[in-house]
Design a protein around this motif. Structure first.
Motif, short mmCIF file in Angstrom:
data_model
loop_
_atom_site.label_atom_id
_atom_site.label_comp_id
_atom_site.label_asym_id
_atom_site.label_seq_id
_atom_site.Cartn_x
_atom_site.Cartn_y
_atom_site.Cartn_z
N VAL A 27 0.85 -1.19 0.00
CA VAL A 27 0.00 0.00 0.00
C VAL A 27 0.89 1.23 0.00
CG1 VAL A 27 -1.97 -1.08 1.15
CG2 VAL A 27 -0.18 -0.04 2.51
N GLU A 28 0.32 2.33 -0.46
CA GLU A 28 1.03 3.62 -0.48
C GLU A 28 0.72 4.36 0.82
OE1 GLU A 28 3.33 6.57 -2.55
OE2 GLU A 28 2.65 4.67 -3.40
N VAL A 29 1.76 4.74 1.53
CA VAL A 29 1.61 5.48 2.78
C VAL A 29 2.18 6.87 2.57
CG1 VAL A 29 2.24 5.58 5.21
CG2 VAL A 29 1.86 3.38 4.13
N SER A 30 1.33 7.89 2.78
CA SER A 30 1.76 9.28 2.64
C SER A 30 1.80 9.92 4.01
CB SER A 30 0.79 10.05 1.75
OG SER A 30 0.78 9.51 0.46
N LEU A 31 2.88 10.64 4.28
CA LEU A 31 3.01 11.31 5.56
C LEU A 31 2.41 12.71 5.54
CD1 LEU A 31 6.63 10.24 6.53
CD2 LEU A 31 4.48 9.29 7.32
N LEU A 32 2.19 13.26 4.36
CA LEU A 32 1.59 14.59 4.23
C LEU A 32 0.32 14.50 3.40
CD1 LEU A 32 4.77 16.72 3.42
CD2 LEU A 32 3.58 16.56 5.58
N PRO A 33 -0.66 15.35 3.67
CA PRO A 33 -1.86 15.36 2.83
C PRO A 33 -1.53 15.77 1.40
CG PRO A 33 -2.16 16.72 4.80
CD PRO A 33 -0.74 16.27 4.77
N GLY A 35 -2.61 18.09 -0.56
CA GLY A 35 -2.46 19.52 -0.80
C GLY A 35 -1.11 20.08 -0.35
N LEU A 36 -0.47 19.46 0.61
CA LEU A 36 0.80 19.97 1.12
C LEU A 36 1.99 19.45 0.33
CD1 LEU A 36 -0.25 20.06 4.70
CD2 LEU A 36 1.61 21.50 4.00
#
Length: 141
Positions: A27-33, A35-36
């Protein structure tokens, strides 16, 4: 108790292995939303297996709980250290009062403070000749 602890560890390991095998998909895990991402340079996302995310979340929760309890109990540790310091000061004061005070001592304290008599010789430790008995003591002059 030892076997119960070992059984718990084995069951926990089996559960973690089953969870890991059931959640192997990446899975892809993003630490920032989303928009940021345009305002912060760098790649703030990673692809990793889902079981690794689950285990890391459990580990982070346990670590957060340990830190929380350590902070919560800091006042208790401070109180305990203060009382230990007071206890040492009182023990020193009692010791100095016993040395300087010449009033008759309490019978219970006298019994507790008396030196312990030496342990009697057992049958396993034989006497070493005639000097071991009371008859071999030198006569008083």
């Amino acid at each position: 108790m030892r076997y119960l602890r070992l059984l718990f560890v084995v069951v926990l390991a089996a559960v973690l292995i089953v969870v890991a095998l059931a959640n192997r998909q990446f899975v892809e895990v993003s630490l920032l939303p989303a928009g940021l991402d345009q305002w912060v340079p760098g790649d703030w996302s990673a692809r990793m297996p889902l079981f690794l995310i689950i285990l890391l979340a459990i580990l982070a929760g346990m670590l957060l709980g340990v830190v929380w309890e350590w902070l919560r109990e800091s006042s208790l540790r401070r109180q305990s250290a203060q009382r230990a310091h007071e206890l040492q000061a009182l023990e020193r004061e009692v010791g100095s009062l016993r040395k300087t005070h010449h009033a008759p001592r309490d019978e219970v304290l006298a019994i507790l403070d008396a030196p312990k008599p030496p342990a009697p010789a057992t049958a396993a430790t034989p006497a070493t000749g005639p000097a071991a008995g009371p008859a071999a003591l030198p006569a008083k002059s």
